[in-house]
Write a protein that holds these residues in place. Structure first.
Motif, PDB file in Angstrom:
ATOM      1  N   LYS A 204       4.439 -17.223   4.124  1.00  0.00           N
ATOM      2  CA  LYS A 204       4.540 -18.444   4.931  1.00  0.00           C
ATOM      3  C   LYS A 204       3.773 -18.299   6.246  1.00  0.00           C
ATOM      4  CE  LYS A 204       8.990 -19.810   3.014  1.00  0.00           C
ATOM      5  NZ  LYS A 204       9.821 -18.694   2.587  1.00  0.00           N
ATOM      6  N   THR A 205       3.382 -17.062   6.576  1.00  0.00           N
ATOM      7  CA  THR A 205       2.600 -16.813   7.789  1.00  0.00           C
ATOM      8  C   THR A 205       1.161 -16.502   7.402  1.00  0.00           C
ATOM      9  OG1 THR A 205       2.966 -14.421   7.817  1.00  0.00           O
ATOM     10  CG2 THR A 205       4.650 -15.803   8.883  1.00  0.00           C
ATOM     11  N   ALA A 206       0.238 -16.750   8.307  1.00  0.00           N
ATOM     12  CA  ALA A 206      -1.182 -16.461   8.031  1.00  0.00           C
ATOM     13  C   ALA A 206      -1.413 -14.970   7.774  1.00  0.00           C
ATOM     14  CB  ALA A 206      -2.061 -16.976   9.169  1.00  0.00           C
ATOM     15  N   PRO A 207      -0.869 -14.074   8.603  1.00  0.00           N
ATOM     16  CA  PRO A 207      -1.072 -12.649   8.308  1.00  0.00           C
ATOM     17  C   PRO A 207      -0.444 -12.234   6.983  1.00  0.00           C
ATOM     18  CG  PRO A 207      -0.383 -12.927  10.586  1.00  0.00           C
ATOM     19  CD  PRO A 207      -0.224 -14.261   9.908  1.00  0.00           C
ATOM     20  N   GLY A 208       0.713 -12.792   6.651  1.00  0.00           N
ATOM     21  CA  GLY A 208       1.367 -12.457   5.387  1.00  0.00           C
ATOM     22  C   GLY A 208       0.555 -12.912   4.182  1.00  0.00           C
ATOM     23  N   ALA A 209      -0.025 -14.123   4.255  1.00  0.00           N
ATOM     24  CA  ALA A 209      -0.864 -14.624   3.159  1.00  0.00           C
ATOM     25  C   ALA A 209      -2.108 -13.741   3.001  1.00  0.00           C
ATOM     26  CB  ALA A 209      -1.270 -16.070   3.424  1.00  0.00           C
ATOM     27  N   ARG A 210      -2.689 -13.350   4.129  1.00  0.00           N
ATOM     28  CA  ARG A 210      -3.850 -12.448   4.089  1.00  0.00           C
ATOM     29  C   ARG A 210      -3.471 -11.105   3.483  1.00  0.00           C
ATOM     30  NH1 ARG A 210      -4.703 -10.209   9.539  1.00  0.00           N
ATOM     31  NH2 ARG A 210      -2.832  -9.147   8.800  1.00  0.00           N
ATOM     32  N   ASP A 211      -2.339 -10.562   3.926  1.00  0.00           N
ATOM     33  CA  ASP A 211      -1.908  -9.247   3.450  1.00  0.00           C
ATOM     34  C   ASP A 211      -1.632  -9.256   1.952  1.00  0.00           C
ATOM     35  OD1 ASP A 211      -2.117  -8.652   6.121  1.00  0.00           O
ATOM     36  OD2 ASP A 211       0.047  -8.506   6.472  1.00  0.00           O
ATOM     37  N   LEU A 212      -0.986 -10.321   1.463  1.00  0.00           N
ATOM     38  CA  LEU A 212      -0.741 -10.415   0.025  1.00  0.00           C
ATOM     39  C   LEU A 212      -2.066 -10.488  -0.730  1.00  0.00           C
ATOM     40  CD1 LEU A 212       1.080 -10.627  -2.433  1.00  0.00           C
ATOM     41  CD2 LEU A 212       1.096 -13.103  -2.098  1.00  0.00           C
ATOM     42  N   ALA A 213      -3.013 -11.266  -0.232  1.00  0.00           N
ATOM     43  CA  ALA A 213      -4.315 -11.371  -0.893  1.00  0.00           C
ATOM     44  C   ALA A 213      -5.003 -10.002  -0.939  1.00  0.00           C
ATOM     45  CB  ALA A 213      -5.191 -12.395  -0.176  1.00  0.00           C
ATOM     46  N   MET A 214      -4.911  -9.254   0.150  1.00  0.00           N
ATOM     47  CA  MET A 214      -5.521  -7.921   0.184  1.00  0.00           C
ATOM     48  C   MET A 214      -4.856  -6.979  -0.819  1.00  0.00           C
ATOM     49  SD  MET A 214      -5.980  -7.447   4.297  1.00  0.00           S
ATOM     50  CE  MET A 214      -6.859  -5.917   4.289  1.00  0.00           C
ATOM     51  N   LEU A 215      -3.528  -6.964  -0.820  1.00  0.00           N
ATOM     52  CA  LEU A 215      -2.798  -6.076  -1.726  1.00  0.00           C
ATOM     53  C   LEU A 215      -3.028  -6.457  -3.184  1.00  0.00           C
ATOM     54  CD1 LEU A 215       0.579  -5.771   0.239  1.00  0.00           C
ATOM     55  CD2 LEU A 215      -1.187  -4.006  -0.021  1.00  0.00           C
ATOM     56  N   GLU A 216      -2.960  -7.755  -3.483  1.00  0.00           N
ATOM     57  CA  GLU A 216      -3.195  -8.216  -4.858  1.00  0.00           C
ATOM     58  C   GLU A 216      -4.599  -7.838  -5.317  1.00  0.00           C
ATOM     59  OE1 GLU A 216      -1.514  -9.631  -7.291  1.00  0.00           O
ATOM     60  OE2 GLU A 216       0.228 -10.608  -6.390  1.00  0.00           O
ATOM     61  N   LEU A 217      -5.586  -8.074  -4.461  1.00  0.00           N
ATOM     62  CA  LEU A 217      -6.969  -7.790  -4.834  1.00  0.00           C
ATOM     63  C   LEU A 217      -7.195  -6.296  -5.012  1.00  0.00           C
ATOM     64  CD1 LEU A 217      -9.587  -9.289  -5.437  1.00  0.00           C
ATOM     65  CD2 LEU A 217     -10.187  -9.079  -3.023  1.00  0.00           C
ATOM     66  N   LEU A 218      -6.626  -5.490  -4.137  1.00  0.00           N
ATOM     67  CA  LEU A 218      -6.776  -4.038  -4.246  1.00  0.00           C
ATOM     68  C   LEU A 218      -6.161  -3.528  -5.534  1.00  0.00           C
ATOM     69  CD1 LEU A 218      -7.872  -1.604  -2.621  1.00  0.00           C
ATOM     70  CD2 LEU A 218      -5.558  -1.305  -1.746  1.00  0.00           C
ATOM     71  N   TYR A 219      -4.943  -3.989  -5.844  1.00  0.00           N
ATOM     72  CA  TYR A 219      -4.269  -3.533  -7.062  1.00  0.00           C
ATOM     73  C   TYR A 219      -4.919  -4.106  -8.321  1.00  0.00           C
ATOM     74  CZ  TYR A 219      -0.779  -2.797 -10.660  1.00  0.00           C
ATOM     75  OH  TYR A 219      -0.163  -2.447 -11.838  1.00  0.00           O
ATOM     76  N   ALA A 220      -5.339  -5.351  -8.282  1.00  0.00           N
ATOM     77  CA  ALA A 220      -5.887  -6.011  -9.478  1.00  0.00           C
ATOM     78  C   ALA A 220      -7.274  -5.495  -9.854  1.00  0.00           C
ATOM     79  CB  ALA A 220      -5.953  -7.517  -9.261  1.00  0.00           C
ATOM     80  N   THR A 221      -7.994  -4.939  -8.895  1.00  0.00           N
ATOM     81  CA  THR A 221      -9.369  -4.517  -9.160  1.00  0.00           C
ATOM     82  C   THR A 221      -9.548  -3.010  -9.168  1.00  0.00           C
ATOM     83  OG1 THR A 221      -9.909  -4.611  -6.814  1.00  0.00           O
ATOM     84  CG2 THR A 221     -10.353  -6.598  -8.141  1.00  0.00           C
ATOM     85  N   GLY A 222      -8.665  -2.282  -8.513  1.00  0.00           N
ATOM     86  CA  GLY A 222      -8.844  -0.839  -8.405  1.00  0.00           C
ATOM     87  C   GLY A 222      -9.954  -0.452  -7.447  1.00  0.00           C
ATOM     88  N   LEU A 223     -10.320  -1.370  -6.553  1.00  0.00           N
ATOM     89  CA  LEU A 223     -11.363  -1.077  -5.568  1.00  0.00           C
ATOM     90  C   LEU A 223     -10.924   0.055  -4.646  1.00  0.00           C
ATOM     91  CD1 LEU A 223     -12.372  -4.659  -4.331  1.00  0.00           C
ATOM     92  CD2 LEU A 223     -13.706  -3.165  -5.812  1.00  0.00           C
ATOM     93  N   ARG A 224     -11.895   0.773  -4.115  1.00  0.00           N
ATOM     94  CA  ARG A 224     -11.609   1.699  -3.026  1.00  0.00           C
ATOM     95  C   ARG A 224     -11.309   0.848  -1.792  1.00  0.00           C
ATOM     96  NH1 ARG A 224     -15.990   3.642  -5.743  1.00  0.00           N
ATOM     97  NH2 ARG A 224     -15.708   5.689  -6.676  1.00  0.00           N
ATOM     98  N   VAL A 225     -10.524   1.381  -0.868  1.00  0.00           N
ATOM     99  CA  VAL A 225     -10.164   0.605   0.320  1.00  0.00           C
ATOM    100  C   VAL A 225     -11.411   0.251   1.122  1.00  0.00           C
ATOM    101  CG1 VAL A 225      -9.659   2.581   1.821  1.00  0.00           C
ATOM    102  CG2 VAL A 225      -8.533   0.400   2.213  1.00  0.00           C
ATOM    103  N   SER A 226     -12.388   1.139   1.177  1.00  0.00           N
ATOM    104  CA  SER A 226     -13.617   0.837   1.912  1.00  0.00           C
ATOM    105  C   SER A 226     -14.364  -0.327   1.258  1.00  0.00           C
ATOM    106  CB  SER A 226     -14.520   2.066   1.997  1.00  0.00           C
ATOM    107  OG  SER A 226     -14.839   2.537   0.705  1.00  0.00           O
ATOM    108  N   GLU A 227     -14.316  -0.411  -0.067  1.00  0.00           N
ATOM    109  CA  GLU A 227     -14.963  -1.521  -0.774  1.00  0.00           C
ATOM    110  C   GLU A 227     -14.236  -2.834  -0.485  1.00  0.00           C
ATOM    111  OE1 GLU A 227     -16.613   0.884  -4.699  1.00  0.00           O
ATOM    112  OE2 GLU A 227     -14.583   0.082  -4.721  1.00  0.00           O
ATOM    113  N   LEU A 228     -12.914  -2.786  -0.468  1.00  0.00           N
ATOM    114  CA  LEU A 228     -12.117  -3.983  -0.176  1.00  0.00           C
ATOM    115  C   LEU A 228     -12.418  -4.504   1.225  1.00  0.00           C
ATOM    116  CD1 LEU A 228      -9.588  -5.827  -1.039  1.00  0.00           C
ATOM    117  CD2 LEU A 228      -8.320  -4.284   0.478  1.00  0.00           C
ATOM    118  N   LEU A 229     -12.430  -3.606   2.181  1.00  0.00           N
ATOM    119  CA  LEU A 229     -12.604  -4.005   3.576  1.00  0.00           C
ATOM    120  C   LEU A 229     -14.028  -4.428   3.884  1.00  0.00           C
ATOM    121  CD1 LEU A 229     -10.365  -1.304   5.279  1.00  0.00           C
ATOM    122  CD2 LEU A 229      -9.758  -3.618   4.544  1.00  0.00           C
TER     123      LEU A 229
END
Length: 172
Positions: free
Chosen positions: A39-64
């Motif tokens: 419901k918060t902007a940072p929370g929506a961003r954080d969920l998108a980051m976590l979902e994308l990291l887990y769903a793709t297996g990207l390295r954190v440097s690639e995600l960022l």
């Protein structure tokens, strides 16, 4: 100097067993992914980051390092720049697509407050995330989710790979 041939030349060195990497169970991943308050902007961003990291297996440097232009949600992939500046297309699952779409529909603009940024995931200052910033974010959500393991972004990558293998997928 007594022999011209090394007597240890044909000896094999001992092989030490390799430890299996630490990874999260599926229930732990689910708890982690429900930790952000969307419901918060940072929370929506954080969920998108976590979902994308887990769903793709990207390295954190690639995600960022992802920019807005590296994501094609309609076709369902991201363009990741890995080690050695190698570019690869990485498919995205529907849950990650939904989370990133929700983040792009409003929370990203709310975080930017009228500024522009190339980075897909931005901080309230309008810049991209640092690796340490993401690590702290991940630790905070792991604690909130009740995960006792020492969690790192790379362990989320191991979790992705382990869950794929357990489901019968070929990592290649």
């Amino acid at each position: 100097g007594l022999s011209k041939k090394n007597p240890a030349e044909d000896l094999d060195t001992p092989k030490f067993p390799r430890k299996l990497p630490v990874y999260l169970t599926l229930p732990e991943v689910e708890s982690l992914l429900t930790a952000p308050d969307v419901k918060t902007a940072p929370g929506a961003r954080d969920l998108a980051m976590l979902e994308l990291l887990y769903a793709t297996g990207l390295r954190v440097s690639e995600l960022l390092r992802l920019s807005i232009n590296d994501v094609n949600l309609d076709a369902g992939y991201v363009i990741a720049f890995g080690k050695g500046s190698k570019e690869r297309l990485v498919p995205i699952g529907q849950k990650a697509i939904d989370s990133v779409s929700a983040y792009l529909r409003g929370p990203r603009a709310a975080l930017l407050k009228g500024r522009t940024a190339r980075a897909l995931f931005v901080t309230p200052r309008g810049g991209g995330f640092s690796r340490m910033g993401f690590w702290k974010l991940l630790r905070r959500y792991a604690l909130k989710a009740g995960i006792k393991k020492r969690l790192s972004p790379h362990k989320l990558r191991h979790s992705f790979a382990t869950h794929l293998l357990e489901s019968g997928y070929d990592l290649r």
